[in-house]
Design an enzyme around this catalytic site. Structure first.
Site, PDB file in Angstrom:
ATOM      1  N   GLU A 192      32.206  44.878  32.266  1.00 44.66           N
ATOM      2  CA  GLU A 192      32.877  45.817  33.186  1.00 44.66           C
ATOM      3  C   GLU A 192      34.357  45.715  32.875  1.00 44.66           C
ATOM      4  O   GLU A 192      34.989  44.708  33.192  1.00 44.66           O
ATOM      5  CB  GLU A 192      32.636  45.391  34.648  1.00 44.66           C
ATOM      6  CG  GLU A 192      31.197  45.334  35.058  1.00 44.66           C
ATOM      7  CD  GLU A 192      30.633  46.706  35.389  1.00 44.66           C
ATOM      8  OE1 GLU A 192      31.408  47.596  35.767  1.00 44.66           O
ATOM      9  OE2 GLU A 192      29.413  46.881  35.245  1.00 44.66           O
ATOM     10  N   GLU A 248      45.919  51.300  30.525  1.00 43.13           N
ATOM     11  CA  GLU A 248      45.791  50.795  31.888  1.00 43.13           C
ATOM     12  C   GLU A 248      47.084  50.082  32.277  1.00 43.13           C
ATOM     13  O   GLU A 248      47.552  49.204  31.559  1.00 43.13           O
ATOM     14  CB  GLU A 248      44.629  49.797  31.928  1.00 43.13           C
ATOM     15  CG  GLU A 248      44.350  49.280  33.314  1.00 43.13           C
ATOM     16  CD  GLU A 248      43.147  48.360  33.328  1.00 43.13           C
ATOM     17  OE1 GLU A 248      43.083  47.453  32.491  1.00 43.13           O
ATOM     18  OE2 GLU A 248      42.281  48.565  34.190  1.00 43.13           O
ATOM     19  N   LYS A 293      32.498  31.914  37.129  1.00 49.37           N
ATOM     20  CA  LYS A 293      33.871  31.490  36.831  1.00 49.37           C
ATOM     21  C   LYS A 293      34.855  32.519  37.367  1.00 49.37           C
ATOM     22  O   LYS A 293      35.075  33.577  36.764  1.00 49.37           O
ATOM     23  CB  LYS A 293      34.110  31.349  35.327  1.00 49.37           C
ATOM     24  CG  LYS A 293      35.491  30.739  35.068  1.00 49.37           C
ATOM     25  CD  LYS A 293      36.024  31.027  33.689  1.00 49.37           C
ATOM     26  CE  LYS A 293      37.123  32.047  33.642  1.00 49.37           C
ATOM     27  NZ  LYS A 293      38.260  31.855  34.514  1.00 49.37           N
TER      28      LYS A 293
HETATM   29  P1  NAD Z   1      41.152  39.156  31.760  1.00 50.42           P
HETATM   30  O1  NAD Z   1      40.337  39.873  30.748  1.00 50.42           O
HETATM   31  O2  NAD Z   1      42.418  38.537  31.330  1.00 50.42           O
HETATM   32  O3  NAD Z   1      40.300  37.972  32.411  1.00 50.42           O
HETATM   33  C1  NAD Z   1      39.046  38.193  33.020  1.00 50.42           C
HETATM   34  C2  NAD Z   1      38.303  36.869  33.080  1.00 50.42           C
HETATM   35  O4  NAD Z   1      38.060  36.434  31.745  1.00 50.42           O
HETATM   36  C3  NAD Z   1      39.083  35.739  33.752  1.00 50.42           C
HETATM   37  O5  NAD Z   1      38.196  34.917  34.470  1.00 50.42           O
HETATM   38  C4  NAD Z   1      39.661  34.989  32.570  1.00 50.42           C
HETATM   39  O6  NAD Z   1      39.924  33.619  32.865  1.00 50.42           O
HETATM   40  C5  NAD Z   1      38.535  35.126  31.561  1.00 50.42           C
HETATM   41  N1  NAD Z   1      38.982  34.965  30.176  1.00 50.42           N
HETATM   42  C6  NAD Z   1      40.211  35.231  29.657  1.00 50.42           C
HETATM   43  N2  NAD Z   1      40.232  34.926  28.339  1.00 50.42           N
HETATM   44  C7  NAD Z   1      38.996  34.472  28.021  1.00 50.42           C
HETATM   45  C8  NAD Z   1      38.396  33.988  26.820  1.00 50.42           C
HETATM   46  N3  NAD Z   1      39.082  33.906  25.687  1.00 50.42           N
HETATM   47  N4  NAD Z   1      37.108  33.601  26.858  1.00 50.42           N
HETATM   48  C9  NAD Z   1      36.393  33.682  27.998  1.00 50.42           C
HETATM   49  N5  NAD Z   1      36.913  34.100  29.171  1.00 50.42           N
HETATM   50  C10 NAD Z   1      38.200  34.500  29.183  1.00 50.42           C
HETATM   51  O7  NAD Z   1      41.361  40.171  32.954  1.00 50.42           O
HETATM   52  P2  NAD Z   1      42.239  39.961  34.270  1.00 50.42           P
HETATM   53  O8  NAD Z   1      43.675  40.105  33.875  1.00 50.42           O
HETATM   54  O9  NAD Z   1      41.796  38.757  35.010  1.00 50.42           O
HETATM   55  O10 NAD Z   1      41.786  41.224  35.148  1.00 50.42           O
HETATM   56  C11 NAD Z   1      42.309  42.487  34.986  1.00 50.42           C
HETATM   57  C12 NAD Z   1      41.385  43.344  34.158  1.00 50.42           C
HETATM   58  O11 NAD Z   1      40.087  43.373  34.730  1.00 50.42           O
HETATM   59  C13 NAD Z   1      41.818  44.792  34.100  1.00 50.42           C
HETATM   60  O12 NAD Z   1      41.720  45.266  32.781  1.00 50.42           O
HETATM   61  C14 NAD Z   1      40.816  45.508  34.982  1.00 50.42           C
HETATM   62  O13 NAD Z   1      40.602  46.846  34.670  1.00 50.42           O
HETATM   63  C15 NAD Z   1      39.597  44.697  34.753  1.00 50.42           C
HETATM   64  N6  NAD Z   1      38.654  44.896  35.860  1.00 50.42           N
HETATM   65  C16 NAD Z   1      37.529  45.626  35.617  1.00 50.42           C
HETATM   66  C17 NAD Z   1      36.633  45.875  36.661  1.00 50.42           C
HETATM   67  C18 NAD Z   1      35.390  46.693  36.436  1.00 50.42           C
HETATM   68  O14 NAD Z   1      34.495  46.609  37.250  1.00 50.42           O
HETATM   69  N7  NAD Z   1      35.295  47.477  35.375  1.00 50.42           N
HETATM   70  C19 NAD Z   1      36.889  45.356  37.924  1.00 50.42           C
HETATM   71  C20 NAD Z   1      38.045  44.615  38.131  1.00 50.42           C
HETATM   72  C21 NAD Z   1      38.923  44.390  37.068  1.00 50.42           C
END
Ligand code: NAD
Length: 493
Positions: free
Chosen positions: A248, A382, A174
């Site tokens: 992650e 962050e 996803k």
């Molecule tokens: P997010 O947590 O909002 O979303 C990540 C994913 O989770 C998306 O696909 C989103 O649709 C899904 N999601 C959101 N709410 C959900 C729920 N209630 N149930 C299931 N899935 C859900 O993060 P984002 O804004 O898309 O990305 C930015 C974040 O990702 C930052 O905090 C960044 O540090 C992190 N990130 C971490 C890594 C790593 O390898 N550690 C790499 C890239 C990004």
């Protein structure tokens, strides 16, 4: 008319559902219409994966690696299309997609397609039971649900798919609903190179709908999640059934510069560390720790180098500054910086971007903040944007203490010409990756993940492949031994 994408479920590209028009954060133009899945469609994808996994789990390592190698060739032949779509969808510069994200992703798949480190089983001896032998098998988990964020969608799709497939799992990927295009293209390409139908499924849509359905589906055996710390924690808490999780998550990574470093190189590394992808990288080096004696000269160097950065349309190969991928993220950056400044932080330098950037794009000026304090959100949390906060230190031990004074532990950089010191300091930083005189360079051969609130488990490397497996121990007793007599005698006199 802009292209249309459906969800990949088995051999079908499924257009059943609501179509959403995506606009480019780079310049506001229409990009593509994407069909968002709902919970029912997501369950259908999981069921398709479950069926496919029954045969796929019996495939040989060679069969899996041959298909991955064909995928490498396929992506390579379409790399310009991938780069163009990635930039249009995320707003990152076309130069970054063309020179970094896409070629790195291709090399990362190649690692999994060719690695000899992973074997399906290994032999062991049981020291307690002489004469017996053991086999430890690395069996697939079954169905892996991979949930990805919006910032590096192509790389993320590869990091989720390649190790899980090599380990013999079927995957439901996803991507973020903001940036699903290259993941959907990868879904098409896995089908084109001959992965059996249902082994790779890609469903896009809202997190609380599609992601939630994946986490709650009892036939999903493992969730490989990348995203914010908050969502990761909620998702694990709300999961149903027993599932393996790798998380992650976010970061607030320190980049530590000692006075004996090659300062020209360190200044470029510090800027690369924070401004690549406009700071929208989990490992972005958003906290710059400078040894006090070089503070003024180093800041002056940063200002000079930032002056050379070229704003413009990210789709133009000459542009250096990526857009911010979503409106929501842009507002978050603005709010955090405003709060930091209101609490006493100083804007040391801000690179003007508004004049040359396309009016329909989302941009935030690369910014350096000084006079920041530990209790300010801009230093602690962050920011996921092009904002570098600077603090000073006097001694090595103070540098380590400041680097570790955070709830996160994803990555760090250490800049010094004394490599003994570099390794000594790196070994004391609580982070999953520490670069020495370098930043951001990821290798598919190296495990990647976080300490503390930056995550659980590892992605990439042998460790990342093993995460996608469960072990089966087979105990073999080739012949009757005295041991049997002794042991069985405990219950059978
Ligand atoms: P997010 O947590 O909002 O979303 C990540 C994913 O989770 C998306 O696909 C989103 O649709 C899904 N999601 C959101 N709410 C959900 C729920 N209630 N149930 C299931 N899935 C859900 O993060 P984002 O804004 O898309 O990305 C930015 C974040 O990702 C930052 O905090 C960044 O540090 C992190 N990130 C971490 C890594 C790593 O390898 N550690 C790499 C890239 C990004």
């Amino acid at each position: 008319m802009e292209p249309r994408y459906g969800n990949r479920i088995g051999e079908r590209e499924d257009f059943d559902g609501e179509g959403h028009l995506l606009k480019s954060p780079a310049d506001g133009r229409d990009v593509a219409t994407v069909t968002y899945a709902d919970a029912k469609k997501t369950d259908e994808a999981v069921e398709t994966a479950r069926e496919a996994s029954k045969k796929w789990k019996t495939s040989t390592l060679k069969e899996r690696q041959d298909l991955l190698l064909r995928l490498v060739e396929r992506i390579q032949s379409r790399s310009e299309t991938y780069a163009f779509l990635e930039s249009l969808n995320t707003g990152k510069t076309l130069r970054q997609s063309t020179l970094l994200d896409i070629p790195l992703g291709i090399e990362n798949v190649r690692y999994f397609a060719t690695t000899k480190e992973f074997a399906l089983q290994r032999e062991i001896e049981h020291p307690e039971y002489p004469g017996t032998r053991g086999v430890v098998q690395y069996a697939p988990m079954g169905v892996v649900a991979s949930i990805a964020p919006w910032n590096v969608p192509f790389l993320m799709a590869i990091w989720k798919l390649a190790p899980a497939l090599l380990a013999g799992n079927a995957v439901v990927l996803k991507p973020s609903h903001y940036t699903p295009l290259t993941a959907l293209e990868l879904g098409r390409d896995t089908a084109a190179v001959g992965f059996p139908p249902g082994v790779v499924n890609v469903v896009t849509g809202y997190g609380p709908v599609v992601g939630d359905a994946l986490v709650k589906n009892k036939h999903v055996n493992m969730v490989s999640f990348t995203g914010s710390t908050k969502t990761g924690q909620e998702l694990m808490a709300g999961s149903s059934g027993l599932k393996k999780f790798t998380l992650e998550l976010g970061g607030k990574s320190p980049n530590v510069v000692f006075a004996d470093a090659d300062l020209e190189q360190a200044a470029m590394g510090a800027l690369f560390g924070i401004y690549l992808n406009s700071g929208q990288l989990c490992e972005s080096g958003s906290r710059l720790l400078l040894q006090a004696s070089i503070r003024e000269s180093f800041l002056a160097k940063l200002r000079e180098l930032m002056g050379r950065m070229r704003p413009g349309n990210p789709m133009d190969m000459e542009t250096d500054i990526s857009a911010i991928t979503t409106e929501k993220q842009k507002r978050k950056i603005e709010t955090m910086v405003e709060a930091g400044v209101a609490a006493g932080a100083k804007v040391y330098f801000r690179k003007e971007v508004s004049v040359l950037s396309p009016p329909g794009g989302l941009f935030y000026p690369p910014t350096v903040l000084t006079e920041v304090h530990h209790d300010q959100e801009v230093w602690r949390e962050e920011i996921f944007g092009p904002v570098l906060s600077v603090m000073e230190f006097e001694t090595e031990s103070e540098a380590i203490e400041l680097a570790n004074r955070t709830e996160y532990g994803l990555a760090a950089g250490v800049w010094t010409s004394d490599l003994t010191r570099a390794e000594r300091v790196a070994s004391q930083i609580d982070a999953g990756t520490v670069w020495v005189n370098e930043y951001h360079m990821l290798s598919a051969a190296a495990p990647r993940g976080g300490f503390k609130n930056s995550g659980i488990g590892r992605e990439l490397g042998l460790e990342g492949i093993l995460e996608c497996t469960q072990t089966r121990h087979i105990f073999v007793n080739p012949e009757h031994t005295d041991l049997d007599d002794a042991a069985y005698g405990v219950v059978l006199p």
